[in-house]
Design an enzyme around this catalytic site. Structure first.
Site, PDB file in Angstrom:
ATOM      1  N   ARG A 283      95.614 -22.835  17.523  1.00  0.00           N
ATOM      2  CA  ARG A 283      94.325 -22.574  18.202  1.00  0.00           C
ATOM      3  C   ARG A 283      93.385 -23.772  18.097  1.00  0.00           C
ATOM      4  O   ARG A 283      92.260 -23.721  18.562  1.00  0.00           O
ATOM      5  CB  ARG A 283      93.665 -21.345  17.553  1.00  0.00           C
ATOM      6  N   LYS A 284      93.829 -24.826  17.418  1.00  0.00           N
ATOM      7  CA  LYS A 284      92.964 -25.975  17.149  1.00  0.00           C
ATOM      8  C   LYS A 284      93.158 -27.071  18.206  1.00  0.00           C
ATOM      9  O   LYS A 284      94.269 -27.535  18.437  1.00  0.00           O
ATOM     10  CB  LYS A 284      93.274 -26.558  15.765  1.00  0.00           C
TER      11      LYS A 284
ATOM     12  N   ASN B 294      80.254 -41.387  14.777  1.00  0.00           N
ATOM     13  CA  ASN B 294      79.900 -42.709  14.257  1.00  0.00           C
ATOM     14  C   ASN B 294      78.917 -43.351  15.233  1.00  0.00           C
ATOM     15  O   ASN B 294      79.247 -43.570  16.406  1.00  0.00           O
ATOM     16  CB  ASN B 294      81.152 -43.592  14.121  1.00  0.00           C
TER      17      ASN B 294
ATOM     18  N   LYS C 209      77.421 -46.492  16.418  1.00  0.00           N
ATOM     19  CA  LYS C 209      77.781 -47.924  16.299  1.00  0.00           C
ATOM     20  C   LYS C 209      76.617 -48.843  16.665  1.00  0.00           C
ATOM     21  O   LYS C 209      76.376 -49.834  16.015  1.00  0.00           O
ATOM     22  CB  LYS C 209      78.983 -48.237  17.204  1.00  0.00           C
TER      23      LYS C 209
ATOM     24  N   ASP D 251      79.003 -33.025  21.908  1.00  0.00           N
ATOM     25  CA  ASP D 251      79.473 -31.643  21.700  1.00  0.00           C
ATOM     26  C   ASP D 251      79.737 -30.972  23.054  1.00  0.00           C
ATOM     27  O   ASP D 251      80.765 -30.335  23.280  1.00  0.00           O
ATOM     28  CB  ASP D 251      78.388 -30.880  20.915  1.00  0.00           C
TER      29      ASP D 251
HETATM   30  C1  LIG Z   1      75.216 -22.394  31.815  1.00  0.00           C
HETATM   31  C2  LIG Z   1      76.668 -22.746  31.960  1.00  0.00           C
HETATM   32  C3  LIG Z   1      77.106 -23.499  30.796  1.00  0.00           C
HETATM   33  C4  LIG Z   1      78.581 -23.757  30.849  1.00  0.00           C
HETATM   34  C5  LIG Z   1      78.910 -24.542  29.669  1.00  0.00           C
HETATM   35  C6  LIG Z   1      80.340 -24.954  29.685  1.00  0.00           C
HETATM   36  C7  LIG Z   1      80.666 -25.987  28.634  1.00  0.00           C
HETATM   37  C8  LIG Z   1      80.226 -25.592  27.311  1.00  0.00           C
HETATM   38  C9  LIG Z   1      80.562 -26.577  26.228  1.00  0.00           C
HETATM   39  C10 LIG Z   1      79.667 -26.212  25.094  1.00  0.00           C
HETATM   40  C11 LIG Z   1      80.104 -26.806  23.824  1.00  0.00           C
HETATM   41  C12 LIG Z   1      79.209 -26.320  22.740  1.00  0.00           C
HETATM   42  C13 LIG Z   1      80.000 -25.454  21.829  1.00  0.00           C
HETATM   43  C14 LIG Z   1      79.160 -25.074  20.666  1.00  0.00           C
HETATM   44  O1  LIG Z   1      78.194 -25.699  20.319  1.00  0.00           O
HETATM   45  S1  LIG Z   1      79.669 -23.686  19.852  1.00  0.00           S
HETATM   46  C15 LIG Z   1      78.389 -23.471  18.666  1.00  0.00           C
HETATM   47  C16 LIG Z   1      78.666 -24.138  17.345  1.00  0.00           C
HETATM   48  N1  LIG Z   1      79.846 -23.577  16.723  1.00  0.00           N
HETATM   49  C17 LIG Z   1      79.806 -22.368  16.114  1.00  0.00           C
HETATM   50  O2  LIG Z   1      78.776 -21.706  16.042  1.00  0.00           O
HETATM   51  C18 LIG Z   1      81.105 -21.874  15.563  1.00  0.00           C
HETATM   52  C19 LIG Z   1      80.895 -21.129  14.229  1.00  0.00           C
HETATM   53  N2  LIG Z   1      82.216 -20.935  13.613  1.00  0.00           N
HETATM   54  C20 LIG Z   1      82.977 -19.888  13.974  1.00  0.00           C
HETATM   55  O3  LIG Z   1      82.579 -19.041  14.738  1.00  0.00           O
HETATM   56  C21 LIG Z   1      84.354 -19.839  13.386  1.00  0.00           C
HETATM   57  O4  LIG Z   1      84.427 -20.632  12.235  1.00  0.00           O
HETATM   58  C22 LIG Z   1      85.433 -20.326  14.383  1.00  0.00           C
HETATM   59  C23 LIG Z   1      85.393 -19.449  15.622  1.00  0.00           C
HETATM   60  C24 LIG Z   1      85.171 -21.782  14.759  1.00  0.00           C
HETATM   61  C25 LIG Z   1      86.793 -20.225  13.717  1.00  0.00           C
HETATM   62  O5  LIG Z   1      86.860 -18.976  13.129  1.00  0.00           O
HETATM   63  P1  LIG Z   1      88.182 -18.056  13.275  1.00  0.00           P
HETATM   64  O6  LIG Z   1      88.055 -16.980  12.270  1.00  0.00           O
HETATM   65  O7  LIG Z   1      88.410 -17.691  14.672  1.00  0.00           O
HETATM   66  O8  LIG Z   1      89.374 -19.051  12.898  1.00  0.00           O
HETATM   67  P2  LIG Z   1      89.786 -19.568  11.428  1.00  0.00           P
HETATM   68  O9  LIG Z   1      88.624 -19.629  10.504  1.00  0.00           O
HETATM   69  O10 LIG Z   1      90.989 -18.780  11.007  1.00  0.00           O
HETATM   70  O11 LIG Z   1      90.191 -21.090  11.750  1.00  0.00           O
HETATM   71  C26 LIG Z   1      91.298 -21.309  12.616  1.00  0.00           C
HETATM   72  C27 LIG Z   1      91.898 -22.622  12.174  1.00  0.00           C
HETATM   73  O12 LIG Z   1      90.907 -23.681  12.303  1.00  0.00           O
HETATM   74  C28 LIG Z   1      90.712 -24.286  11.040  1.00  0.00           C
HETATM   75  N3  LIG Z   1      89.298 -24.601  10.928  1.00  0.00           N
HETATM   76  C29 LIG Z   1      88.264 -23.779  11.206  1.00  0.00           C
HETATM   77  N4  LIG Z   1      87.101 -24.408  11.008  1.00  0.00           N
HETATM   78  C30 LIG Z   1      87.426 -25.662  10.580  1.00  0.00           C
HETATM   79  C31 LIG Z   1      86.654 -26.807  10.222  1.00  0.00           C
HETATM   80  N5  LIG Z   1      85.323 -26.778  10.239  1.00  0.00           N
HETATM   81  N6  LIG Z   1      87.297 -27.931   9.860  1.00  0.00           N
HETATM   82  C32 LIG Z   1      88.652 -27.975   9.846  1.00  0.00           C
HETATM   83  N7  LIG Z   1      89.451 -26.930  10.165  1.00  0.00           N
HETATM   84  C33 LIG Z   1      88.830 -25.791  10.543  1.00  0.00           C
HETATM   85  C34 LIG Z   1      91.123 -23.254  10.013  1.00  0.00           C
HETATM   86  O13 LIG Z   1      91.476 -23.918   8.802  1.00  0.00           O
HETATM   87  C35 LIG Z   1      92.316 -22.637  10.704  1.00  0.00           C
HETATM   88  O14 LIG Z   1      93.383 -23.578  10.609  1.00  0.00           O
HETATM   89  P3  LIG Z   1      94.899 -23.014  10.379  1.00  0.00           P
HETATM   90  O15 LIG Z   1      94.863 -22.249   9.082  1.00  0.00           O
HETATM   91  O16 LIG Z   1      95.184 -22.113  11.555  1.00  0.00           O
HETATM   92  O17 LIG Z   1      95.732 -24.266  10.338  1.00  0.00           O
END
Ligand SMILES: CCCCCCCCCCCCCC(=O)SCCNC(=O)CCNC(=O)[C@H](O)C(C)(C)COP(=O)(O)OP(=O)(O)OC[C@H]1O[C@@H](n2cnc3c(N)ncnc32)[C@H](O)[C@@H]1OP(=O)(O)O
Length: 233
Positions: free
Chosen positions: A199-200, A176, A178, A154
């Site tokens: 946005r995907k 997966n 393996k 992730d």
């Molecule tokens: C200390 C320094 C650190 C620095 C770190 C740097 C690196 C960090 C890296 C860290 C990494 C860690 C990161 C983490 O751990 S992030 C934490 C885990 N994730 C979450 O908590 C996210 C929770 N979900 C949401 O907030 C909303 O659902 C989001 C924002 C994701 C979308 O809600 P929003 O209302 O904005 O958009 P929408 O609902 O209109 O959806 C938009 C499009 O997406 C499609 N869609 C949506 N969901 C799914 C799905 N499940 N399967 C398939 N498709 C899906 C949907 O059909 C639509 O498609 P279309 O109709 O446009 O074709």
């Protein structure tokens, strides 16, 4: 000269200079605190991990690759930008908790959790993450917990998505498993961006052994680019 954690993850960040974290003062303002870049060799790193790290640092010498710094706390700029942009300025977390919050993969003592360093290829637009799983990540006896591998996938895929598309959140992960990955062994994660649809962002990766003979885990992720002003909670 290593660029700061904040400055490197440019999509959301404006902070420059040394890696900065944020310590909450009583009036909910922040003071910059210098913090450790965890993506650098430590005594707990195995010989394999150090060798691979040195190989990739060599690749950085001509500028085609870049090491991504990694700190345990978000910088003050990132925290404020993120909450203002996507949580209408307020987040559902108590004030006193914020200053103790840590980035999960960086919240273990050295060597006991996730030891990793990520490198970004500007030409190939991909991440290689060198990873060693510590003793506190055990699942079945002697092997890494599946949830630990998902966390690393992730984080690595999320970093790739962030570098490709700015502020994102994980919408879906598919994993997966393996082959079981032994505790304290070294794995190499290679990512690729499969496609972007609006946005995907669709990214995928696998975790291989150092000799590339074993594929431990494969993963794909769907990350959604956040829309400023469209609050999430
Ligand atoms: C200390 C320094 C650190 C620095 C770190 C740097 C690196 C960090 C890296 C860290 C990494 C860690 C990161 C983490 O751990 S992030 C934490 C885990 N994730 C979450 O908590 C996210 C929770 N979900 C949401 O907030 C909303 O659902 C989001 C924002 C994701 C979308 O809600 P929003 O209302 O904005 O958009 P929408 O609902 O209109 O959806 C938009 C499009 O997406 C499609 N869609 C949506 N969901 C799914 C799905 N499940 N399967 C398939 N498709 C899906 C949907 O059909 C639509 O498609 P279309 O109709 O446009 O074709």
């Amino acid at each position: 000269m290593l660029r700061s954690c904040a400055a490197r993850l440019r999509p959301l960040l404006v902070a420059h200079g040394r890696p900065g974290g944020a310590r909450l003062t009583s009036t909910f303002s922040f003071e910059e605190v210098t913090q450790k870049d965890h993506a650098l060799p430590k005594p707990s790193w195995s010989k394999d991990l150090r060798l691979l790290f040195d190989q990739f640092m060599k690749k950085c010498e001509d500028g085609s690759w870049e090491r991504l710094p990694s700190c345990s706390r978000h910088s003050v700029q990132r925290f404020q930008n993120f909450t203002k942009a996507f949580f209408s300025g307020s987040i559902p977390v108590k004030e006193e908790q914020i200053s103790q919050a840590k980035f999960f993969p960086r919240s273990f003592e050295d060597g006991l959790g996730f030891e990793y360093a990520m490198f970004w290829s500007k030409d190939e637009k991909r991440i290689v993450c060198l990873f060693q799983g510590g003793l506190y990540l055990q699942g079945i006896p002697g092997f890494l917990h599946g949830g630990a591998l998902v966390t690393l996938i992730d984080t690595t895929l999320g970093t790739h998505a962030m570098l490709a598309g700015g502020a994102v959140m994980t919408a879906n992960l598919s994993i997966n498993f393996k082959r079981p990955m032994p505790l304290c062994s070294v794995g190499v994660i290679n990512t690729q961006l499969d496609k972007i649809e609006g946005r995907k962002l669709f990214v995928s990766c696998n975790i291989q052994s150092v000799d590339e003979k074993t594929v431990y885990t494969e993963g794909t992720g769907l990350f959604i680019k956040l829309e400023p002003g469209k609050t999430l909670v």
